[in-house]
Write a protein that holds these residues in place. Sequence first.
Motif, PDB file in Angstrom:
ATOM      1  N   SER A 162      36.436  30.246  39.587  1.00 16.07           N
ATOM      2  CA  SER A 162      36.284  29.454  38.384  1.00 16.07           C
ATOM      3  C   SER A 162      35.975  30.419  37.235  1.00 16.07           C
ATOM      4  O   SER A 162      35.183  31.341  37.393  1.00 16.07           O
ATOM      5  CB  SER A 162      35.142  28.460  38.551  1.00 16.07           C
ATOM      6  OG  SER A 162      34.949  27.742  37.354  1.00 16.07           O
ATOM      7  N   VAL A 163      36.621  30.221  36.095  1.00 13.80           N
ATOM      8  CA  VAL A 163      36.473  31.121  34.949  1.00 13.80           C
ATOM      9  C   VAL A 163      35.917  30.327  33.780  1.00 13.80           C
ATOM     10  O   VAL A 163      36.487  29.320  33.377  1.00 13.80           O
ATOM     11  CB  VAL A 163      37.825  31.760  34.567  1.00 13.80           C
ATOM     12  CG1 VAL A 163      37.661  32.676  33.366  1.00 13.80           C
ATOM     13  CG2 VAL A 163      38.430  32.479  35.743  1.00 13.80           C
ATOM     14  N   GLU A 164      34.807  30.792  33.228  1.00  9.88           N
ATOM     15  CA  GLU A 164      34.176  30.080  32.112  1.00  9.88           C
ATOM     16  C   GLU A 164      34.786  30.447  30.773  1.00  9.88           C
ATOM     17  O   GLU A 164      34.949  29.599  29.899  1.00  9.88           O
ATOM     18  CB  GLU A 164      32.676  30.391  32.106  1.00  9.88           C
ATOM     19  CG  GLU A 164      31.875  29.470  31.249  1.00  9.88           C
ATOM     20  CD  GLU A 164      30.386  29.653  31.501  1.00  9.88           C
ATOM     21  OE1 GLU A 164      29.749  30.361  30.692  1.00  9.88           O
ATOM     22  OE2 GLU A 164      29.885  29.117  32.507  1.00  9.88           O
ATOM     23  N   ALA A 165      35.143  31.714  30.584  1.00  7.98           N
ATOM     24  CA  ALA A 165      35.710  32.173  29.321  1.00  7.98           C
ATOM     25  C   ALA A 165      36.577  33.404  29.593  1.00  7.98           C
ATOM     26  O   ALA A 165      36.401  34.089  30.586  1.00  7.98           O
ATOM     27  CB  ALA A 165      34.616  32.521  28.320  1.00  7.98           C
ATOM     28  N   MET A 166      37.516  33.650  28.671  1.00  8.82           N
ATOM     29  CA  MET A 166      38.408  34.791  28.842  1.00  8.82           C
ATOM     30  C   MET A 166      38.643  35.470  27.501  1.00  8.82           C
ATOM     31  O   MET A 166      38.855  34.804  26.484  1.00  8.82           O
ATOM     32  CB  MET A 166      39.753  34.336  29.437  1.00  8.82           C
ATOM     33  CG  MET A 166      40.730  35.466  29.648  1.00  8.82           C
ATOM     34  SD  MET A 166      42.192  34.985  30.625  1.00  8.82           S
ATOM     35  CE  MET A 166      42.994  33.842  29.540  1.00  8.82           C
ATOM     36  N   ASP A 167      38.581  36.799  27.520  1.00 10.93           N
ATOM     37  CA  ASP A 167      38.908  37.606  26.338  1.00 10.93           C
ATOM     38  C   ASP A 167      40.117  38.469  26.679  1.00 10.93           C
ATOM     39  O   ASP A 167      40.204  39.007  27.788  1.00 10.93           O
ATOM     40  CB  ASP A 167      37.745  38.536  25.974  1.00 10.93           C
ATOM     41  CG  ASP A 167      36.457  37.775  25.715  1.00 10.93           C
ATOM     42  OD1 ASP A 167      36.503  36.774  24.984  1.00 10.93           O
ATOM     43  OD2 ASP A 167      35.410  38.179  26.243  1.00 10.93           O
TER      44      ASP A 167
END
Length: 144
Positions: free
Chosen positions: A135-140
């Motif tokens: 699960s990924v909360e945020a991506m840059d």
Amino acid sequence: MPANNPHQSFHFRVEAGFSRIGFTHVQLPRMERDVIRYREGSDPVDSVRQLPGLLRLSDCVLQRGVIPVDHEFFQWMNTVHFGQAERRDIVVSLLDEQHQPTLSWRLRNTFPVGLEWSPLDAQGSGVLIETLRLSVEAMDILAT
């Protein structure tokens, strides 16, 4: 002058705090933004306004061959309990011919939500593959 050729997808590095980083496949998260449809009753225009809503990220999928005494995925999966998880930032970097990052994706506050293995096949000759879904909360996205 740099060439305008597209990047090749087979030369990459994953930094995730694992002792071994030999991944065979990475499926980066898909980004999708919700659309909020809104209209006031007194609006003279007979169409609905559309506003940008929350950004949603799909899961990240990491795959690698299983080797003896390397159970880090399983151990990390077992750290997840009701409402609590060991979260990690993961950086996936696309590498150039000199093995230097050209483009990177930083996946923030990931935690495992799925773990599976490829089928065992007595007549096959393939490698046993371990698949971890995060699960990924945020991506840059970082250009270097």
